[in-house]
Design an enzyme around this catalytic site. Structure first.
Site, mmCIF file in Angstrom:
data_model
loop_
_atom_site.group_PDB
_atom_site.id
_atom_site.type_symbol
_atom_site.label_atom_id
_atom_site.label_comp_id
_atom_site.label_asym_id
_atom_site.label_seq_id
_atom_site.Cartn_x
_atom_site.Cartn_y
_atom_site.Cartn_z
ATOM 1 C CE1 TYR A 189 -4.050 2.002 0.412
ATOM 2 C CE2 TYR A 189 -2.505 3.455 1.542
ATOM 3 C CZ TYR A 189 -3.722 3.254 0.919
ATOM 4 O OH TYR A 189 -4.601 4.286 0.802
ATOM 5 C CG PHE A 197 -16.181 14.241 -26.576
ATOM 6 C CD1 PHE A 197 -16.027 15.348 -25.758
ATOM 7 C CD2 PHE A 197 -15.246 13.219 -26.486
ATOM 8 C CE1 PHE A 197 -14.965 15.428 -24.862
ATOM 9 C CE2 PHE A 197 -14.186 13.290 -25.609
ATOM 10 C CZ PHE A 197 -14.048 14.397 -24.778
ATOM 11 C CG ASP A 205 -1.277 18.240 -21.553
ATOM 12 O OD1 ASP A 205 -0.643 17.163 -21.575
ATOM 13 O OD2 ASP A 205 -2.505 18.299 -21.744
ATOM 14 C CE LYS A 264 -3.816 10.678 -24.297
ATOM 15 N NZ LYS A 264 -4.599 10.685 -23.047
ATOM 16 N NE ARG A 324 -11.342 15.199 -29.753
ATOM 17 C CZ ARG A 324 -11.133 14.762 -28.518
ATOM 18 N NH1 ARG A 324 -9.939 14.398 -28.123
ATOM 19 N NH2 ARG A 324 -12.113 14.694 -27.653
ATOM 20 C CG PHE A 382 -7.114 17.957 -24.209
ATOM 21 C CD1 PHE A 382 -7.256 17.440 -25.484
ATOM 22 C CD2 PHE A 382 -7.448 17.156 -23.128
ATOM 23 C CE1 PHE A 382 -7.715 16.139 -25.677
ATOM 24 C CE2 PHE A 382 -7.902 15.856 -23.321
ATOM 25 C CZ PHE A 382 -8.030 15.349 -24.603
ATOM 26 C CB THR A 383 -11.952 17.668 -23.923
ATOM 27 O OG1 THR A 383 -11.041 16.569 -23.822
ATOM 28 C CG2 THR A 383 -12.308 17.871 -25.390
HETATM 29 N N1 F0G Z 1 -4.009 16.244 -22.198
HETATM 30 C C1 F0G Z 1 -3.987 15.859 -23.477
HETATM 31 C C2 F0G Z 1 -3.241 16.672 -24.483
HETATM 32 C C3 F0G Z 1 -4.661 14.698 -23.870
HETATM 33 O O1 F0G Z 1 -4.633 14.327 -25.147
HETATM 34 C C4 F0G Z 1 -5.376 13.951 -22.894
HETATM 35 C C5 F0G Z 1 -6.145 12.774 -23.274
HETATM 36 C C6 F0G Z 1 -5.364 14.395 -21.569
HETATM 37 C C7 F0G Z 1 -4.659 15.543 -21.253
HETATM 38 C C8 F0G Z 1 -6.119 13.688 -20.474
HETATM 39 O O2 F0G Z 1 -5.473 12.529 -20.134
HETATM 40 O O3 F0G Z 1 -7.106 10.739 -20.767
HETATM 41 O O4 F0G Z 1 -5.146 10.265 -19.288
HETATM 42 O O5 F0G Z 1 -7.055 11.578 -18.445
HETATM 43 N N2 F0G Z 1 -6.461 12.500 -24.466
HETATM 44 C C9 F0G Z 1 -7.130 11.347 -24.958
HETATM 45 C C10 F0G Z 1 -7.350 11.487 -26.434
HETATM 46 C C11 F0G Z 1 -8.356 10.957 -24.207
HETATM 47 O O6 F0G Z 1 -7.988 10.579 -26.999
HETATM 48 O O7 F0G Z 1 -6.880 12.443 -27.036
HETATM 49 P P1 F0G Z 1 -6.248 11.207 -19.640
#
Ligand code: F0G
Length: 460
Positions: A74, A450, A217, A260, A384, A126-127
Site C-alpha cells: 500500500y 462527446f 501538458d 500516450k 474533434r 484540451f477537453t
Molecule cells: N491532455 C492531453 C493533451 C490529452 O490528449 C489527454 C487525453 C489528456 C490531457 C487527459 O489525459 O485521458 O489520461 O485523463 N487524451 C485522450 C485522447 C483521451 O484521446 O486524445 P487522460
C-alpha cells in the site's frame, strides 16, 4: 542513384491479437445501437481502432517483464521510487505525484493553483484540461498562433504561442490573475502540432518578466521533440532524450497522461519543481486518487510506466512512430482527402468541413463522417469538432474553427498494410460524400458530451 533509407519498426511481433471482421449489415446494426457515436460502439465490433492513441499502445517484452516485478505494497512501493527516479532523469522535474491518468493530475493541479475569476491562457484547449480549469472557477483563453486554426496553413510549429496575445491578456487582467500559462507539447486539438524550442524559450522569458508559471501538458512531449529535431536547425544533432529534457527545463511543472507517449495502458502523474505546490498536491492526491506513492495505480502499472518512459525517448522509436502517421497522411493525400497540414504526431486529422461542405457545423459533419467510415470498413475514428468542444459555462455551444475527424494511431500496434486499408476506406467515403447527410443530437450529457452523446441521421 539515390536510394532513400526508409524507416521501419524497431521491433518485431511476439504475440498477436486476432481481429474480428464484420459485414456491412452487422456494422449498420452496431452503429444504430451506438447512437451514431463511435465511443458507444463495442470494441469487439471494430476492425481497426483509431479512436485514440490513449492507453492503446502495445507494451514491450521489457514492460511486461516489469509487470511481474510489481511491489503491491500500500505504501512505499519500490516501483514508485523507480518511477520517481526515471521521471527526474528523463524530464528533470523535482517532485512526482502519480495519478490514475492525466485528468487526475489536472484535477489536483487546477484545485491548487486556480482561484475563482482567474484566467488561464493556453496554446489551444484540451477537453479535460479546460473543464478542470472551469470547474474551479477559471477561464481558459486561447493564445495559440492564428495559423493553428487554419487546417491548410503549413506553418511548421502550429503549436506556438502568440506572445502578443499573451501580453495583451496580462495587461488586461494583471499578472496576479494568471496563475500559470498552460502549454501543451504536440497540441492535440490542433492536429498533433508542435511548439518550437524558440517559441518556448521566448515564452519563458516573457513569463519570467511577470513571475507567471508555465505548466506543461507533456502527454506527447517526445513526439513534439521529434519535430524540433527535424525542423529546428540547432537541434538537428541532438537526441530526442536531450530535446525532451530541454523542453521540460523551460517549464515549472507538468501534467502527464502516460497512456500516450509513455506506452502504458493506464497511468499518469503530476510533476512539479515547487515544494509548496508539491506539498499541497501530496495532500490532495490522498483525497482523489490514493496514497502519494501509488496515486490510483498498482505497483506493476508504475513499473511498466517507468520502463515505457525510457523507451519513449529513443530516437528509433519516435522515428518509426511518426513515420507511420506520415505514411497514412500521404496515402490520404494521394486520394485528395482534405487533411490538416502539416501532418501531425499522433494521427491524421481530416478536415470534415471541407470533406462535407454541404453539412452545417450544427449538424455535426465530423461526427457524421466518423459514422460513415465505420459503416464502410469497421475503422473507428473520433470526432474533434463541435461535439468535442461542448458548451461554455454560460450554456452556449463553443463553435470551434476546426471541425475535424481524427484517425489516431496507437503506438506499436498496426502495420503499414492496415494504413492502406484505412486510407482506402476514407477514399471510398469521399467518393460518395455528396450523398451524405448530417445528424441531430438526441441525447446530450452535461460534461464532456462527446463521450456519451447520441445522434440520429437526418432524413433516414
Ligand atoms: N491532455 C492531453 C493533451 C490529452 O490528449 C489527454 C487525453 C489528456 C490531457 C487527459 O489525459 O485521458 O489520461 O485523463 N487524451 C485522450 C485522447 C483521451 O484521446 O486524445 P487522460
Amino acid at each position: 542513384m539515390y536510394i532513400k533509407r526508409s524507416w521501419a519498426e524497431p521491433y518485431k511481433m511476439k504475440m498477436v491479437e486476432l481481429l474480428k471482421m464484420t459485414t456491412p449489415k452487422q456494422r449498420k446494426k452496431a452503429m444504430e445501437a451506438a447512437g451514431y457515436n463511435t465511443f458507444l460502439l463495442r470494441s469487439e465490433d471494430v476492425y481497426i481502432d483509431l479512436l485514440t492513441d490513449s492507453g492503446t499502445s502495445a507494451m514491450s517484452d521489457h514492460q511486461w517483464a516489469g509487470m511481474m516485478l510489481g511491489d503491491e505494497a500500500y505504501a512505499g512501493s519500490r516501483n514508485f521510487y523507480h518511477l520517481e527516479e526515471i521521471v527526474k532523469k528523463t524530464y528533470g522535474y523535482q517532485y512526482l505525484i502519480p495519478t490514475h491518468q492525466g485528468r487526475g493530475a489536472e484535477n489536483i493541479l487546477s484545485k491548487i493553483l486556480i482561484k475563482e475569476g482567474d484566467i488561464i491562457p493556453g496554446n489551444m484547449y484540451f477537453t479535460t484540461t479546460r473543464l478542470h480549469q472551469e470547474l474551479v472557477g477559471g477561464k481558459f483563453e486561447d493564445i495559440i498562433i492564428d495559423e493553428a486554426h487554419d487546417p491548410e496553413n503549413e506553418h511548421p510549429f502550429k503549436g506556438n504561442v502568440d506572445l502578443n496575445k499573451l501580453e495583451r491578456l496580462i495587461h488586461k487582467h494583471g499578472p496576479e490573475k494568471i496563475p500559470y500559462v498552460s502549454i501543451a507539447t504536440s497540441v492535440n486539438m490542433a492536429g498533433g502540432q508542435p511548439i518550437s524550442m524558440e517559441n518556448l524559450t521566448a515564452l519563458r522569458a516573457l513569463t519570467n518578466k511577470y513571475s507567471i508559471r508555465i505548466i506543461h501538458d507533456m502527454t506527447r512531449v517526445a513526439e513534439n521533440a521529434y519535430f524540433i529535431q527535424q525542423r529546428e536547425k540547432a537541434y538537428k544533432n541532438k537526441t530526442i532524450a536531450q530535446i525532451v529534457l530541454e523542453i521540460c527545463k523551460l517549464t515549472d511543472g507538468a501534467t502527464m497522461s502516460a497512456k500516450k507517449d509513455a506506452l502504458v495502458n493506464i497511468g499518469g502523474f503530476l510533476a512539479i519543481n515547487d515544494w509548496e505546490v508539491f506539498e499541497e498536491a501530496r495532500n490532495l492526491v490522498v483525497v482523489y486518487e490514493g496514497l502519494h506513492t501509488y496515486g490510483g495505480l498498482a505497483g506493476r502499472d508504475m513499473e511498466a510506466m517507468a520502463i515505457g518512459i525510457r523507451e519513449s525517448v529513443q530516437d528509433n522509436h519516435i522515428k518509426a512512430r511518426i513515420g507511420q502517421v506520415e505514411y497514412l497522411g500521404q496515402q490520404m493525400q494521394f486520394f485528395n482527402i482534405p487533411i490538416v497540414k502539416p501532418i501531425g504526431g499522433h494521427g491524421i486529422f481530416v478536415n470534415a468541413s471541407k470533406f462535407l461542405p454541404h453539412i452545417p457545423q450544427t449538424n455535426f459533419p465530423a461526427q457524421t463522417l466518423a459514422a460513415e467510415i465505420y459503416l464502410d470498413s469497421g475503422v473507428r475514428t473520433m470526432e474533434r469538432g463541435i461535439v468535442s468542444a461542448g458548451r461554455k459555462p454560460s450554456g452556449e455551444n463553443y463553435l470551434p474553427k476546426l471541425e475535424l475527424l481524427r484517425f489516431t494511431i496507437p503506438r506499436r500496434v498496426y502495420t503499414q498494410a492496415h494504413m492502406d486499408v484505412i486510407a482506402e476506406s476514407a477514399a471510398r467515403v469521399y467518393e460518395h460524400r455528396k450523398k451524405i447527410k448530417g445528424m441531430t443530437m438526441v441525447y446530450e450529457p452535461k460534461y464532456l458530451r462527446f463521450f456519451q452523446a447520441r445522434f440520429d441521421r437526418l432524413n433516414s
